[in-house]
Design an enzyme around this catalytic site. Sequence first.
Site, PDB file in Angstrom:
ATOM      1  CB  CYS A 151      14.556  11.799 -38.960  1.00 49.36           C
ATOM      2  SG  CYS A 151      15.028  12.009 -40.680  1.00 49.36           S
ATOM      3  CB  CYS A 189      -2.787  12.750 -11.250  1.00 50.00           C
ATOM      4  SG  CYS A 189      -2.939  13.762 -12.740  1.00 50.00           S
TER       5      CYS A 189
END
Length: 335
Positions: A151, A189
Amino acid sequence: MFKNKNVNPSFQNETSLVSLLGKDGAPAKPRIVKKLNLSKEEWIKRLPREAYIVLRAQGTEPAFCGLLTDEEEDGVYFCAACGLPLFKSDSKFHSGTGWPSFFQPFAPENINELDDNSFGRSRTEILCKRCDSHLGHVFSDGPKPTGLRYCLNSVALDFYPLDELEKAPIEAFDDKVIAFEIATFAAGCFWGVESEFRKVIGVIDAKVGYTGGHTENPTYKQVCSNETGHAEAVQLVFDPAVIGYKELLKVFFEIHDPTQFNRQGPDYGSQYRSAIFTHSSKQKEEAEDAKLQLDNSGHFNKAIVTEITPASTFWIAEEYHQRYFDKNGGGSCHI
């Protein structure tokens, strides 16, 4: 290990990895540019009052009042403060909110996201990667394929139709491109992998994210489902005058077990695979040579399973994953 004891932390605030405008309005290959850092007084002189209030003071223009809300012509939307391409018309949609809305950015690396808890609400603010100007917010109520709604404030954007892109402020970046290079690795990870590479002399910056799969704008939860095809990865910006790609490959193979297939230690799944995502034919050749030499050295009892593949879109992970150990202390990864 090439430990980095002399890095200037502020240097990361002086450069950005971004994609500029390429052929036919498509994103060009990501490159390093100098950030546009101006004083408050300089921004006030540079920007119209309405633009300054939004871009530099985090203001919001009234709904349905922006000039670009109903713009439907094909083209590219640039940052009104610095000229970085931010969105394209092919991702614009009518959200009914009264502000220009897009379901994805021009290039994910051109947008920064920050947690915004102002006004008693929890939102995600979006900023221009090059000048840190406020653009608007992103919400998870958008259309497919991303499900996101960026937006924007109209006053934060400059629009150029496709047939007028030669007038866009692309040239402003020509003397600001820096001769750094990019490397992308997956070694389990990404918290620990990022932490280790940040210690290496010559590594200017590191971002954790997702790459190598098929899902656009993936979330951590989606990647953990093992259904996106993405790997948890780290994208590095490095200075080849200080450290070469071959030396980065050496660090990569030192900090994980490249013989483990689709896992590292207790973490298992294809998102934890060992992978090198190459950005040039030279990187590909050096990665293949390094893998072959290590395989033939007898250092490991099993064959190295590291995949080597051309780099594709690198989707930057959520902000809470960046510098995870710095924010939360310690380290519990396999590294």
